[in-house]
Design a protein around this motif. Structure first.
Motif, mmCIF file in Angstrom:
data_model
loop_
_atom_site.group_PDB
_atom_site.id
_atom_site.type_symbol
_atom_site.label_atom_id
_atom_site.label_comp_id
_atom_site.label_asym_id
_atom_site.label_seq_id
_atom_site.Cartn_x
_atom_site.Cartn_y
_atom_site.Cartn_z
ATOM 1 N N GLN A 1 -1.716 3.322 15.540
ATOM 2 C CA GLN A 1 -2.863 3.762 16.347
ATOM 3 C C GLN A 1 -4.168 3.586 15.574
ATOM 4 O OE1 GLN A 1 -2.526 4.741 19.577
ATOM 5 N NE2 GLN A 1 -0.384 4.160 19.253
ATOM 6 N N LEU A 2 -4.116 4.007 14.310
ATOM 7 C CA LEU A 2 -5.305 4.004 13.452
ATOM 8 C C LEU A 2 -5.885 2.603 13.295
ATOM 9 C CD1 LEU A 2 -6.833 5.903 11.297
ATOM 10 C CD2 LEU A 2 -5.291 4.876 9.623
ATOM 11 N N LEU A 3 -4.996 1.577 13.238
ATOM 12 C CA LEU A 3 -5.441 0.224 12.930
ATOM 13 C C LEU A 3 -5.690 -0.612 14.185
ATOM 14 C CD1 LEU A 3 -3.164 -0.580 9.852
ATOM 15 C CD2 LEU A 3 -5.439 0.441 9.899
ATOM 16 N N ARG B 1 -8.795 -0.357 3.136
ATOM 17 C CA ARG B 1 -8.153 -1.509 2.512
ATOM 18 C C ARG B 1 -7.945 -2.633 3.525
ATOM 19 N NH1 ARG B 1 -6.439 -5.331 0.784
ATOM 20 N NH2 ARG B 1 -4.685 -5.841 -0.577
ATOM 21 N N VAL B 2 -7.485 -2.280 4.722
ATOM 22 C CA VAL B 2 -7.190 -3.284 5.747
ATOM 23 C C VAL B 2 -8.487 -3.852 6.327
ATOM 24 C CG1 VAL B 2 -6.062 -3.690 7.984
ATOM 25 C CG2 VAL B 2 -4.980 -2.224 6.277
ATOM 26 N N PHE C 1 0.870 -1.172 0.000
ATOM 27 C CA PHE C 1 0.000 0.000 0.000
ATOM 28 C C PHE C 1 0.908 1.224 0.000
ATOM 29 C CE2 PHE C 1 -2.610 3.425 1.424
ATOM 30 C CZ PHE C 1 -3.812 3.181 0.786
ATOM 31 N N VAL C 2 0.695 2.117 -0.976
ATOM 32 C CA VAL C 2 1.585 3.261 -1.156
ATOM 33 C C VAL C 2 0.878 4.528 -0.666
ATOM 34 C CG1 VAL C 2 3.020 4.525 -2.784
ATOM 35 C CG2 VAL C 2 2.561 2.084 -3.154
ATOM 36 N N LEU C 3 1.430 5.131 0.392
ATOM 37 C CA LEU C 3 0.792 6.309 0.998
ATOM 38 C C LEU C 3 0.843 7.539 0.100
ATOM 39 C CD1 LEU C 3 2.294 5.961 4.579
ATOM 40 C CD2 LEU C 3 -0.101 5.559 3.932
ATOM 41 N N MET C 4 1.848 7.594 -0.780
ATOM 42 C CA MET C 4 2.100 8.780 -1.610
ATOM 43 C C MET C 4 2.432 9.987 -0.737
ATOM 44 S SD MET C 4 1.999 8.206 -4.861
ATOM 45 C CE MET C 4 1.611 6.788 -5.899
ATOM 46 N N ARG D 1 -6.940 7.153 5.043
ATOM 47 C CA ARG D 1 -8.314 6.670 5.059
ATOM 48 C C ARG D 1 -8.467 5.467 4.132
ATOM 49 N NH1 ARG D 1 -12.939 10.069 5.391
ATOM 50 N NH2 ARG D 1 -14.819 8.768 5.428
ATOM 51 N N ARG D 2 -7.840 5.559 2.959
ATOM 52 C CA ARG D 2 -7.922 4.438 2.023
ATOM 53 C C ARG D 2 -7.179 3.220 2.562
ATOM 54 N NH1 ARG D 2 -6.496 5.777 -3.917
ATOM 55 N NH2 ARG D 2 -6.868 3.534 -3.972
#
Ligand SMILES: [Zn+2]
Ligand SMILES: [Zn+2]
Lengths: 199, 199
Positions: B161-163, B130-131, B105-108, B125-126
């Protein structure tokens, strides 16, 4: 190699710019596609318009969009003085001083045998023809303003030899100590020249 | 300023490339117009084709010309592993090792509050969506491969934290002494981490 052929092609095309390696090219392509596609399209258009529109002035050889450039057409300028520079950037530097009101001749390079740049690669023949022109385009004084590098000096020397058969006074920009500098920090060659050329 | 408007426009457009100031831009424009007009036209075309053709993969967010990139479509890859990188260049570096056969997964980008890059500017967010996908797109392990810079570490921390609410194992690339280096010349922080993470 990325997941997109047109991205790889863009990275390769950017590498043809002088001083741009594969890392900078990748960084540029990423920036344009991720953050500034408008700049990419603007650059594409500017490249096409410049390639289509820019040619060499028939008199002074600088880049222009016309047959004769605005500087050469300026009636306020002293057509008896011709200042020889390597590039349009050097010409612009002299113009910024406001101290010169004659015309220019732009070689579009300098002699550099090591890089394979010989007399035929810069506009020496056109310079000769320009200086050999009869009145009213007669040149009284030719000012050599090539750079004070080994290559610029060699180019100036070759031009001096080339024009020996023509009745034109050839001068060179003065070498010396830059304004605002302390002698202690100026390189020895410059000080030696400033001493020899003392007024 | 030169004698040609389209040349000045080209110099301005080149300055929108990252890391290119007015001097490099002038040098590039001079080189292209004097020595390599073919490269200028090729770059113009490459820019237009990339802007037109390059978009983001719907699954991994990397640059691609398709809806889903070739890597995400590869049935040989382990869809249960997802490696998070900052840019396509980082993805390419991992691919060159040949040591990873999962997906990406590429954050860019990376979080960088000082540069005004917040969570909404990179694809966090994407990544979450995705996860959070149900089988067969279920992610068993998420490998954080953001850079080992302050910003890359902060980004990795925020993703962890997010996941937290999702049932996924989160790992980080090992920090340690680079292969082939002598301890004497390795920075102390790296040695300290290598000591702490010893196996
Ligand atoms: Zn001219
Ligand atoms: Zn993909």
């Amino acid at each position: 190699m990325s997941q997109a052929q047109s991205l790889d092609a863009l990275v390769r095309a950017l590498q043809r710019l002088p001083g741009v390696g594969v890392k900078s090219a990748s960084r540029m392509a990423f920036h344009l596609l991720q953050h500034d596609r408008d700049a990419a399209l603007q650059l594409a258009q500017a490249l096409q318009q410049a390639v289509q529109g820019v040619r060499h002035c028939a008199l002074c050889n600088t880049f222009t969009e016309d047959e004769i450039c605005p500087t050469c057409l300026d009636p306020q300028r002293d057509a008896g003085q011709l200042c020889v520079v390597e590039t349009p950037a050097d010409q612009a530097a002299l113009e910024r001083t406001g101290a010169y009101r004659g015309l220019y001749f732009v070689l579009m390079g300098r002699l550099s045998p090591l890089d394979g740049v010989g007399a035929h690669d810069i506009a020496l023949r056109r310079l000769f023809e320009r200086v050999a022109q009869p009145p009213p385009h007669e040149v009284r004084e030719l000012i050599l303003a090539t750079n004070f590098t080994a290559e610029g000096e060699a180019t100036a020397h070759v031009i001096t030899q080339l024009l020996k058969t023509l009745q034109v006074k050839v001068t060179r920009l003065a070498r010396g100590v830059p304004i605002g500098s302390e002698l202690e920090y100026v390189d020895l060659g410059t000080i030696a020249h400033a001493l020899a050329d003392r007024r």
